[in-house]
Design a protein around this motif. Structure first.
Motif, PDB file in Angstrom:
ATOM      1  N   SER A 134      -9.514 -47.985 -27.240  1.00 41.95           N
ATOM      2  CA  SER A 134      -8.700 -48.987 -26.550  1.00 41.95           C
ATOM      3  C   SER A 134      -7.378 -48.331 -26.214  1.00 41.95           C
ATOM      4  N   ASP A 153      -0.515 -49.706 -26.678  1.00 42.82           N
ATOM      5  CA  ASP A 153       0.515 -50.494 -26.000  1.00 42.82           C
ATOM      6  C   ASP A 153       1.397 -49.601 -25.126  1.00 42.82           C
ATOM      7  N   TYR A 169      -0.428 -48.923 -22.014  1.00 41.40           N
ATOM      8  CA  TYR A 169      -0.395 -50.113 -21.161  1.00 41.40           C
ATOM      9  C   TYR A 169       0.926 -50.188 -20.396  1.00 41.40           C
ATOM     10  N   TYR A 209      -1.106 -61.853 -20.335  1.00 42.68           N
ATOM     11  CA  TYR A 209      -2.549 -61.545 -20.408  1.00 42.68           C
ATOM     12  C   TYR A 209      -2.802 -60.077 -20.752  1.00 42.68           C
ATOM     13  N   LYS A 210      -1.880 -59.521 -21.529  1.00 48.05           N
ATOM     14  CA  LYS A 210      -1.966 -58.102 -21.875  1.00 48.05           C
ATOM     15  C   LYS A 210      -3.296 -57.742 -22.528  1.00 48.05           C
ATOM     16  N   ASP A 211      -3.726 -58.499 -23.513  1.00 47.69           N
ATOM     17  CA  ASP A 211      -4.956 -58.157 -24.242  1.00 47.69           C
ATOM     18  C   ASP A 211      -6.163 -58.141 -23.317  1.00 47.69           C
ATOM     19  N   GLU A 212      -6.219 -59.124 -22.414  1.00 44.71           N
ATOM     20  CA  GLU A 212      -7.338 -59.211 -21.470  1.00 44.71           C
ATOM     21  C   GLU A 212      -7.342 -58.029 -20.502  1.00 44.71           C
ATOM     22  N   LYS A 243      -5.860 -55.118 -20.921  1.00 40.44           N
ATOM     23  CA  LYS A 243      -6.127 -53.891 -21.691  1.00 40.44           C
ATOM     24  C   LYS A 243      -7.625 -53.695 -21.924  1.00 40.44           C
ATOM     25  N   LYS A 244      -8.326 -54.780 -22.223  1.00 46.34           N
ATOM     26  CA  LYS A 244      -9.771 -54.710 -22.458  1.00 46.34           C
ATOM     27  C   LYS A 244     -10.499 -54.216 -21.214  1.00 46.34           C
ATOM     28  N   SER A 260      -9.675 -50.532 -20.600  1.00 42.34           N
ATOM     29  CA  SER A 260     -10.318 -49.676 -21.617  1.00 42.34           C
ATOM     30  C   SER A 260     -11.797 -49.485 -21.312  1.00 42.34           C
ATOM     31  N   LYS A 275     -16.395 -57.431 -28.446  1.00 44.70           N
ATOM     32  CA  LYS A 275     -15.329 -58.284 -27.896  1.00 44.70           C
ATOM     33  C   LYS A 275     -15.954 -59.386 -27.048  1.00 44.70           C
TER      34      LYS A 275
END
Length: 545
Positions: free
Chosen positions: A424, A427, A430, A490-493, A495-496, A499, A519
């Motif tokens: 992944s 940060d 990102y 929506y950083k996590d989304e 990033k997914k 990745s 996930k």
């Protein structure tokens, strides 16, 4: 009485004979009119016409009146049609697609000439042999790349600022029905079944044997996004999990020779392994046979969303001059007796609108354990999971190819990454992506913004607009999004998604699937349930309410 009855039978036979003759005459008459029309058009029309093209348009328009699955396949398209049904063709083994003013390699398939020779995702195709393909459409480039097995082909590509040439030898390409299988945890195997072409059941069998040898005692079979294919392969896959001699599917049509009951014919590979099947709205046809039969026998718990609802069977019929017709010849019925066809095309033809079977007309059937299931709207899962929706910022970044381009640049700056499931971006990386976006267009309009904008346009026409103007403008300010803020929210989304795209550069299709598994909320729900045998059993034996 006997004389009257016999007379009645004679009259019935007479009218049936007359009706059949009238229909044959009508067919012959209209075919003659059509042939005459095309011939006279060719003679008298002011400009030159292409009879082949006109007739094909006429045939396709006629078949479209029936259903979306009855198709005409002219001789020149037979190779593509064969590839769809068998999964086999001869070429370089890569998915290509249009991008900007040219075509690029979207995905080289593992173990085939393109990947073995070193072609990479995002390579832009410039020449195939001596033909400049920089401005050709995707289908034209694809045709040039295909050819007889064991024939050479030279490909020139642009990679970043470099121009590279590759000498390849075309090979017979057999696309995998099972693009990935592996273990979700120590005891749970996972098989992704993407298609039902030739050998689909063998691939599932081999995957299950391999997983069991690695210690898998439970199985998740993923049929999401699987459009279906060969009926025989669906029957064989069901046979892996249920005993010999059990009905899997029955086809019923107008002609006697299409009416057939398909039963399991072999000893199952494993009739007891706890089984969860994943389905969604794009699981269709053969996928629905497998999922529906396993549900009807209470052999598997289904998780996900209601399937597509295609309960129609197609048969390929040869025509003259090497053309073919794929025609709907029957409906299929799974073991409980239900047909899961969702759209009534006969009704649709009558009123011009798509006619879905209303809930009030759906009939109830029972599974082996007495659970109630219904016909007429696809296969409904035992455990419903809401569909995943992405934020507008994510859609925009993907649609505008920013995620794709960033992943490509990342790949050329980093020789290797960790294992697919473990990788992944950090940060800090990102933040590098956000900085990389500067100056690039990726804005969008949200549904809420569009609604408020439309409301404002309508309100401006009203005589009292000035009275509510301030309120509307305040509402506009409140709903207006900030794409910069959305990148944080929506950083996590995001990033997914980045990745997984980066993983595909190193591990191709298999790695991309694996990267998203743990996930994936459907997969996580399957894992949660399959770890609780009592809960699985409770679902499979639940009486109807």
């Amino acid at each position: 009485m006997v004389i009257i009855l016999c007379g009645g039978l004679l009259l019935t036979g007479f009218f049936a004979f007359k009706a059949k003759n009238d229909k044959l005459f009508a067919l012959a008459k209209n075919i003659d009119i059509f042939a005459t029309l095309v011939r006279e058009l060719d003679s008298y029309y002011v400009d030159e016409i292409d009879p082949d093209e006109l007739v094909s348009i006429g045939i396709n328009a006629m078949l479209e009146e029936l259903d979306p699955y009855t198709e005409y396949v002219p001789e020149e398209e037979s190779a593509d049609f064969r590839m769809l049904t068998t999964g086999e063709y001869a070429g370089i083994g890569a998915l290509i697609g249009g991008r900007g003013e040219g075509n690029i390699i979207i995905m080289p398939y593992t173990g085939f000439p393109a990947q073995s020779a070193g072609l990479k995702i995002a390579d832009q195709l410039l020449k195939v042999d001596s033909v400049d393909v920089s401005k050709k459409n995707t289908s034209e480039v694809s045709d040039l790349l295909k050819g007889p097995a064991n024939t050479p082909v030279k490909i020139k590509v642009k990679r970043n600022l470099d121009t590279l040439e590759f000498n390849l030898v075309r090979k017979k390409i057999s696309l995998k029905n099972v693009p990935y299988y592996g273990k979700l945890d120590e005891k749970t195997g996972y098989i992704k079944l993407g298609d039902f072409t030739t050998n689909a059941s063998l691939e599932v069998r081999n995957a299950l044997i391999a997983l069991k040898s690695q210690g898998a005692e439970k199985l998740v079979l993923d049929l999401r996004d699987n459009p279906g294919g060969l009926l025989s392969e669906a029957v064989e896959i069901v046979n892996l999990f249920i005993p010999k001699g059990k009905e899997v599917v029955k086809t019923i049509g107008k002609l006697e020779n299409v009416n057939f009951t398909y039963k399991t014919t072999k000893t199952p590979l494993d009739k007891d392994i706890p089984l969860v099947v994943l389905i969604n709205e794009r699981s269709a046809s053969a996928s629905e046979i497998v999922a529906g039969a396993l549900q009807d026998y209470d052999r598997a718990v289904l998780i996900g969303r209601k399937s597509f609802g295609k309960g129609l069977v197609q048969t390929t019929i040869p025509l003259t001059y090497n053309a073919q017709m794929k025609v709907t010849t029957a409906k299929y019925y799974i073991p409980s007796g239900r047909c899961i066809q969702a759209i009534d095309y006969a009704q649709t033809r009558e009123n011009g609108e798509v006619y879905s079977i209303p809930d009030s007309l759906r009939k109830e059937f029972k599974t082996k354990n007495g659970r109630i299931v219904r016909d007429g709207a696809g296969i409904e899962p035992d455990e419903m999971i809401e569909s995943k929706t992405y934020a507008p910022i994510t859609y925009s970044l993907v649609a505008r190819n920013h995620v794709f381009d960033y992943a490509t640049e990342y790949f050329y700056k980093h020789p290797s990454i960790g294992k697919p499931r473990e990788f992944s971006i950090t940060d800090q990386e990102y933040q590098n992506f956000i900085k990389w976006l500067e100056g690039k267009e990726y804005d969008y309009t949200t549904y809420l913004e569009k609604s408020v904008s439309d409301m404002k346009k309508n309100a401006e026409k009203a005589p009292y607009y000035n009275e509510i103007k301030d309120q509307i403008e305040a509402l506009e300010k409140r709903v207006n999004h900030s794409k910069e803020q959305d990148l944080i929210t929506y950083k996590d989304e995001v990033k997914k998604v980045i990745s997984e795209e980066i993983v595909s550069r190193y591990y191709f299709q298999e790695g991309m699937i694996e990267a998203g598994l743990l996930k994936d909320k459907d997969v996580l729900k399957a894992l949660e349930l399959i770890k609780q045998p009592s809960q699985l059993g409770k679902i499979l034996t639940a009486s109807a309410k």
